[in-house]
Write an enzyme that holds these catalytic residues in place. Structure first.
Site, PDB file in Angstrom:
ATOM      1  N   HIS A 216       0.803  -1.229   0.000  1.00  0.00           N
ATOM      2  CA  HIS A 216       0.000   0.000   0.000  1.00  0.00           C
ATOM      3  C   HIS A 216       0.842   1.289   0.000  1.00  0.00           C
ATOM      4  CE1 HIS A 216       1.029  -0.120   4.250  1.00  0.00           C
ATOM      5  NE2 HIS A 216       0.672   1.144   4.323  1.00  0.00           N
TER       6      HIS A 216
HETATM    7  C1  UD1 Z   1      -1.974   5.241   6.274  1.00  0.00           C
HETATM    8  C2  UD1 Z   1      -0.656   5.697   6.926  1.00  0.00           C
HETATM    9  C3  UD1 Z   1       0.392   4.607   6.737  1.00  0.00           C
HETATM   10  C4  UD1 Z   1      -0.096   3.264   7.241  1.00  0.00           C
HETATM   11  C5  UD1 Z   1      -1.416   2.944   6.553  1.00  0.00           C
HETATM   12  C6  UD1 Z   1      -2.000   1.651   7.014  1.00  0.00           C
HETATM   13  C7  UD1 Z   1      -0.177   8.110   6.838  1.00  0.00           C
HETATM   14  C8  UD1 Z   1       0.596   9.139   6.155  1.00  0.00           C
HETATM   15  N1  UD1 Z   1      -0.154   6.898   6.254  1.00  0.00           N
HETATM   16  O1  UD1 Z   1      -1.744   5.112   4.890  1.00  0.00           O
HETATM   17  O2  UD1 Z   1       1.545   4.955   7.459  1.00  0.00           O
HETATM   18  O3  UD1 Z   1       0.853   2.274   6.944  1.00  0.00           O
HETATM   19  O4  UD1 Z   1      -2.346   3.996   6.844  1.00  0.00           O
HETATM   20  O5  UD1 Z   1      -3.158   1.365   6.305  1.00  0.00           O
HETATM   21  O6  UD1 Z   1      -0.758   8.352   7.869  1.00  0.00           O
HETATM   22  N2  UD1 Z   1      -9.295   4.748   2.410  1.00  0.00           N
HETATM   23  C9  UD1 Z   1     -10.493   4.077   2.437  1.00  0.00           C
HETATM   24  N3  UD1 Z   1     -10.982   3.706   3.651  1.00  0.00           N
HETATM   25  C10 UD1 Z   1     -10.340   3.950   4.816  1.00  0.00           C
HETATM   26  C11 UD1 Z   1      -9.110   4.643   4.764  1.00  0.00           C
HETATM   27  C12 UD1 Z   1      -8.602   5.021   3.563  1.00  0.00           C
HETATM   28  O7  UD1 Z   1     -11.099   3.828   1.424  1.00  0.00           O
HETATM   29  O8  UD1 Z   1     -10.841   3.566   5.891  1.00  0.00           O
HETATM   30  C13 UD1 Z   1      -8.734   5.137   1.095  1.00  0.00           C
HETATM   31  C14 UD1 Z   1      -8.986   6.590   0.803  1.00  0.00           C
HETATM   32  O9  UD1 Z   1      -9.362   6.708  -0.497  1.00  0.00           O
HETATM   33  C15 UD1 Z   1      -7.642   7.228   1.049  1.00  0.00           C
HETATM   34  C16 UD1 Z   1      -6.660   6.114   0.778  1.00  0.00           C
HETATM   35  O10 UD1 Z   1      -7.341   4.908   1.092  1.00  0.00           O
HETATM   36  O11 UD1 Z   1      -7.444   8.333   0.239  1.00  0.00           O
HETATM   37  C17 UD1 Z   1      -5.432   6.197   1.605  1.00  0.00           C
HETATM   38  O12 UD1 Z   1      -5.733   6.346   3.000  1.00  0.00           O
HETATM   39  P1  UD1 Z   1      -4.805   7.246   3.962  1.00  0.00           P
HETATM   40  O13 UD1 Z   1      -5.258   7.109   5.361  1.00  0.00           O
HETATM   41  O14 UD1 Z   1      -4.611   8.583   3.387  1.00  0.00           O
HETATM   42  O15 UD1 Z   1      -3.388   6.560   3.809  1.00  0.00           O
HETATM   43  P2  UD1 Z   1      -2.955   5.029   3.858  1.00  0.00           P
HETATM   44  O16 UD1 Z   1      -2.382   4.698   2.528  1.00  0.00           O
HETATM   45  O17 UD1 Z   1      -4.028   4.152   4.403  1.00  0.00           O
END
Ligand code: UD1
Length: 373
Positions: A216
C-alpha cells in the site's frame, strides 16, 4: 491522571489495544480514547475494535480521507477542541501516521505533555510521509517510548536527553501474543475483492504452501509503471505458489485507475481478497510460507512468528527485524529470486528482539504511574 490515547489508522489499533485493556479500571489513571477517523471503513477500523475487544472510542473526530495537509489540519482543529474540553494531563500517540503528528503538534501548542510510543524509528527517507511524521512528532514530544535500542540511538543523536527515553518493548507483539490462540481458531474464508460472498480457497492452510502479500506504500502503488510491474511479478510468483493479497483501499483504487484488472485475471492462483480483520490476517500469515510486503508493522509480526518476510522497500525504519529477525529488504527486480530461495528452504531465520514478549503494556503503565501530574 487523565491521559488521552490517540488512534487513527489501522496499524494504531494493535498498539493501543493492550494499553486500553490495562488502563480501563485502573485506580489512578483515567484514559480517554480518541479515534481521529483517519481510517473509517468497517474493514480498516471497526473490525479491529471487534477483533481486539477495544471499547468504542470515547470521541471520534471523523476526519476521513483528504490530502495530507487537509487531513492533518482537520485532525488538529478537532483535536484542539477535545483537549480544551477534556484538559488531559498527557496525550499519548502511537506510530507514525498523520494522526500521530497532528495530535502531537496540537498538544505541544497547548502546553500538554506528549508521550510518543514507537519513538525514534528512522528510515532516513523523507520521501515517506511517515518519516516526516516521525521527525515532527519526536522533535516536540516530552516522553519517548521505544521498541528497540537503535531507536534510542537515533533519539540521542537528535539531542533528546537520555532520561526521557524508555525502551519498553513492542505493544504490537503484546497484541500478537494475546490474540494468537484466538487467531489460530478463526476460520479462513474470505470474500474475494468486490464480491460479497465468502469463499473457501483451494488451498490447504496446514501445509505452508502459499504466500501472503500486502502492498500500500505510495512509492509502490501510486505509480502506474511500478504497479504494473508488480502485478506481473505477483502473477509470475503465483504460477509457482498461490499468493493471497488482502487489498488495501489505496491499492484497490489504483488497480482500478490503471486498468490492471485484465492483467490480474490472467493468474488463477493470485487471490485478491478484501482487507482482513486482525485475527484472520494473523492466522493467514502464521500458516504461510512467506510474506511479501511494504508494510511497517508486518516486518515485526513476521519476526515474532519466525516467518520469512521480503520487504519491497529500499529502506526500513525497523532495522532490528533485519539484524535479529526474519526480514530482508528487496528491490522489485529481486522479488522472484527472493521467493525462489524461500521455496528452496533457504528463507531467513531469526530471533525475537528484547522485550518483544507480551509485557510491554505492563511496563508502560508502570512508567505512567510514576509520571508527575
Ligand atoms: C496510512 C498511513 C500509513 C499506514 C497505513 C495503514 C499516513 C501518512 N499513512 O496510509 O503509514 O501504513 O495507513 O493502512 O498516515 N481509504 C479508504 N478507507 C479507509 C481509509 C482510507 O477507502 O478507511 C482510502 C482513501 O481513499 C484514502 C486512501 O485509502 O485516500 C489512503 O488512505 P490514507 O489514510 O490517506 O493513507 P494510507 O495509505 O491508508
Amino acid at each position: 491522571m487523565k491521559i488521552i490515547l490517540v488512534a487513527g489508522a489501522r496499524p494504531n489499533f494493535m498498539k493501543i489495544a493492550p494499553l486500553i485493556h490495562i488502563l480501563k479500571g485502573h485506580p489512578t489513571i483515567y484514559p480517554v480514547l480518541v479515534h481521529t477517523g483517519q481510517h473509517y471503513d468497517i474493514l480498516m477500523s471497526d473490525q479491529f475494535f471487534l477483533d481486539l475487544e477495544i471499547p468504542a472510542p470515547d470521541i471520534n473526530l471523523e476526519v476521513g480521507s483528504a490530502s495530507h495537509a487537509v487531513q492533518t489540519a482537520r485532525i488538529m482543529e478537532k483535536f484542539e477542541e477535545v483537549c480544551l474540553k477534556e484538559k488531559p494531563d498527557y496525550v499519548m500517540v502511537v506510530g507514525d501516521v498523520n494522526s500521530t503528528a497532528a495530535c502531537t503538534l496540537t498538544a505541544a501548542k497547548l502546553g500538554i505533555k506528549n508521550i510518543h510510543y514507537e519513538a525514534g524509528l528512522r528510515s532516513h527517507d523523507r520521501s515517506m510521509p511517515e518519516e516526516i511524521n516521525r521527525l515532527v512528532t519526536d522533535a516536540i514530544s516530552d516522553i519517548y517510548i521505544t521498541t528497540s535500542h537503535d531507536a534510542d540511538e537515533n533519539l540521542l543523536k537528535e539531542n533528546v536527553s537520555v532520561d526521557r527515553i524508555h525502551m519498553l518493548g513492542n505493544l504490537m507483539i503484546d497484541t500478537l501474543v494475546a490474540q494468537l490462540p484466538k487467531a489460530m481458531k478463526t476460520p479462513l474464508n474470505f470474500p474475494l475483492l468486490n464480491q460479497s460472498k465468502s469463499i473457501n480457497l483451494d488451498i490447504d492452510f496446514n501445509k505452508k504452501n502459499y504466500g501472503v502479500m500486502t502492498f500500500h506504500r505510495p512509492n509502490n502503488v501510486d505509480d502506474k509503471e511500478t504497479l504494473t510491474k508488480l502485478v506481473r511479478i505477483w502473477g509470475e510468483i503465483s504460477a509457482k505458489i498461490p499468493l493471497i493479497f488482502p487489498v488495501h483501499p489505496r491499492t484497490f483504487k489504483n488497480l482500478v485507475k490503471f486498468e490492471l484488472q485484465k492483467e490480474i485475471d490472467k493468474y488463477p492462483n493470485l487471490y485478491f481478497i478484501e482487507p482482513l480483520g486482525y485475527l484472520q490476517f494473523i492466522h493467514l500469515v502464521n500458516c504461510s510460507l512467506f510474506v511479501l510486503t511494504d508494510s511497517g508493522g508486518i516486518q515485526e509480526e513476521t519476526t515474532y512468528l519466525n516467518i520469512p518476510c521480503l520487504t519491497v522497500r529500499p529502506n526500513t525504519e525497523r532495522p532490528i527485524t533485519i539484524w535479529e529477525g526474519t526480514n530482508k529488504l528487496i528491490g522489485i527486480e529481486n522479488i522472484m529470486s527472493g521467493v525462489n530461495l524461500i521455496m528452496e528452504g533457504k528463507g531467513k531465520k531469526g530471533s525475537i528482539p528484547k522485550f518483544w514478549d507480551g509485557k510491554t503494556a505492563e511496563r508502560i503503565v508502570k512508567l505512567l504511574e510514576n509520571l508527575d501530574q
